[in-house]
Design an enzyme around this catalytic site. Structure first.
Site, short mmCIF file in Angstrom:
data_model
loop_
_atom_site.label_atom_id
_atom_site.label_comp_id
_atom_site.label_asym_id
_atom_site.label_seq_id
_atom_site.Cartn_x
_atom_site.Cartn_y
_atom_site.Cartn_z
N ARG A 5 -31.98 -10.45 -7.55
CA ARG A 5 -32.79 -11.64 -7.26
C ARG A 5 -32.30 -12.81 -8.11
O ARG A 5 -32.27 -12.74 -9.33
CB ARG A 5 -34.26 -11.36 -7.56
N ARG A 36 -46.42 -27.97 -12.09
CA ARG A 36 -46.12 -27.74 -13.50
C ARG A 36 -46.59 -28.90 -14.36
O ARG A 36 -46.68 -30.05 -13.89
CB ARG A 36 -44.61 -27.53 -13.71
N LYS A 82 -43.39 -14.35 -0.10
CA LYS A 82 -44.14 -14.00 -1.31
C LYS A 82 -45.63 -14.28 -1.08
O LYS A 82 -46.01 -15.39 -0.70
CB LYS A 82 -43.62 -14.81 -2.50
N THR A 124 -43.91 -8.40 -10.48
CA THR A 124 -44.53 -9.09 -11.61
C THR A 124 -45.10 -8.15 -12.67
O THR A 124 -45.99 -7.35 -12.40
CB THR A 124 -45.64 -10.07 -11.18
#
Length: 479
Positions: A36, A77, A221, A279
């Site tokens: 990945r 962010r 995802k 995760t």
């Protein structure tokens, strides 16, 4: 040759700790099936070098290693924090602002110009993967005044989550499409979409690639509440899914994550859609050579749930022990699969769910193969394939037997690299007799002995290199 001792596939995130030729080689040998590349970090030239390095090593080892480009998506962010980390304490008051200002002890700039439109008074706001929690108390223009509910250190560029709030950003950004262009130029065709909310997001990227004459494989995802709500339509459109538990665990109540994970895995299995569980699976191995007991159990439970692949993130990207993390993951998979190999857990449920729907010939072929594997001493399943569909249909029963998927299409082999128990083999050139050729290759690989029984499946030939649908099942004895 020696086949892997586990059938669960392993995804490794490549980063500073794992991008060297030496470590990449060790990762592949230890069990990495999918590399990945996280395009939220690094520049394109650095990723190009890693892509070429992985291809050279996997070719040298004669092993199929898929490369998955993970697109950044619209991650919200915080901006640059002066004198980081900023220490937020419970009861403090801070201002989140979309204005272009420098941070102070009480002002945190945010790279999202519609922040004040998304939140309302009383909204919960999470920073730094949910470790810091704020509550909105007052909104004035572009400023959101908040109270710190759970404090902690805050660094620059850390993520922000607004669970339950409407986000006014297209899940597919211009930057994402630039990376798709780069990936296509480099011959990549597996793209992971971040923060999608609906099937339309998937269609947007698929159509973009199609406009450039490319057919791509999309991994969606699942990390937003709306994606969970739309999981059925997403599964109908996507090629694979990932339960991305990091942001998901902030977007929905954390106590719901385990059940959502199990539900998505079951639905993906039923649809023969590859699924990755991701995760913090072995998070403590970022700094320690051994995982916690809870982490080992987490990996095992994901495999028991029916995941095709398990993913390492920081453990291999920036961790101290990337190779040990992969080896640990492989050992846990081997032990868990050995237990499941003696249990029908999940199989009866899968068969019942298939029969309640509208099963076709290919569904019935996969059920018959599974029944045969439980009844007869079958060594392997052999499936010549154009699209990989037959291998996926059989794989969803999580057999204790390797499925050899022979294909003349390299992209099919790459896409099958994330499928449980499937060992893809690329066949260059035309094949006149798949049955004889496949059996001969198994003999040359020295994975069979005289008298071994294998199951062979095949579909009708269309003559145009298109999937024809599997309608043949044969039992062969190796002579």
């Amino acid at each position: 040759m020696q086949l892997p001792d586990h059938k669960t596939k392993i995804v490794c995130t490549i980063g500073p700790s794992s991008s060297s030729e030496k470590v990449l080689r060790e990762l592949i040998i230890s069990g990495m099936n999918i590399a990945r590349l996280n395009f939220s970090h690094g520049d394109l030239e650095a990723h190009r070098k890693v892509i070429n390095r992985i291809r050279d090593i996997s070719s040298d080892l004669d092993m199929v290693v898929a490369i998955m480009a993970d697109l950044p998506g619209p991650k919200i962010r915080v901006g640059t924090i002066q004198n980081e980390p900023m220490i937020l304490k419970k009861g403090d008051y801070v201002i989140l602002t979309s204005r272009h200002v420098e941070s102070t002890d009480s002002v945190i700039p945010v790279h999202y110009h519609q922040l004040s439109d998304s939140v309302s008074v009383g909204s919960s706001i999470y920073l730094n993967d949910g470790f810091i929690q704020l509550e909105s108390k007052c909104i004035e223009g572009e400023d959101v005044h908040c109270e710190v509910i759970v404090g902690g250190p805050l660094f620059s560029r850390k993520g922000m989550n607004l669970p339950g709030s409407q986000i006014f950003i297209n899940p597919i950004t211009g930057r994402d499409l630039e990376i798709v262009d780069f990936g296509l130029e480099e011959g990549l065709d597996i793209f992971c979409l971040s923060f999608i909310e609906s099937r339309e997001d998937i269609i947007q990227v698929r159509d973009y690639a199609a406009g450039k004459g490319k057919d791509i494989f999309i991994v969606s995802k699942i990390e937003r509440e709306r994606a969970v709500a739309n999981i059925d339509s997403i599964l109908a459109e996507t090629d694979a899914v990932m339960v991305a538990r990091g942001d998901l665990g902030v977007e929905i109540p954390i106590e719901n994550v385990p059940i959502v994970q199990k539900d998505i895995i079951h639905k993906a299995n039923l649809a023969s859609t590859p699924i990755i569980t991701a995760t913090q699976m072995l998070e403590s191995m970022t700094d320690n050579v051994r995982p916690t007991r809870a982490e080992a159990t987490d990996v095992a439970n994901a495999i028991i749930d029916g995941t095709d692949a398990v993913m390492l993130s920081a453990e291999t990207a920036v961790g101290k022990y990337p190779v040990e993390a992969v080896k640990t993951m492989a050992r846990i998979a081997k032990s868990t699969e050995a237990w499941r190999g003696h249990s029908t857990l999940g199989i009866d449920l899968m068969k019942k769910a298939i029969n309640k729907g509208h099963p076709d010939v290919e569904d019935m072929i996969s059920i018959q193969v599974n029944d045969a594997l439980w009844t007869l001493p079958v060594k392997y399943v052999v499936t010549p394939t154009v699209s990989g569909k037959t291998a996926r249909n059989i794989s969803r029963f999580r057999p204790d037997t390797w499925i050899f998927a022979f294909s003349r299409y390299p992209q099919t082999c790459m896409r099958l690299a994330m499928q449980y128990a499937v060992y893809p083999i690329y066949m260059g050139g035309k094949v006149d007799d798949w049955e004889c050729t496949s059996v001969e290759i198994l003999k040359n690989m020295k994975v069979t002995q005289k008298g071994d029984m294998v199951i062979f499946t095949q579909g009708q030939t269309t003559g145009h290199g298109k999937p024809g649908g599997t309608n043949l099942l044969k039992f062969l004895e190796i002579d």
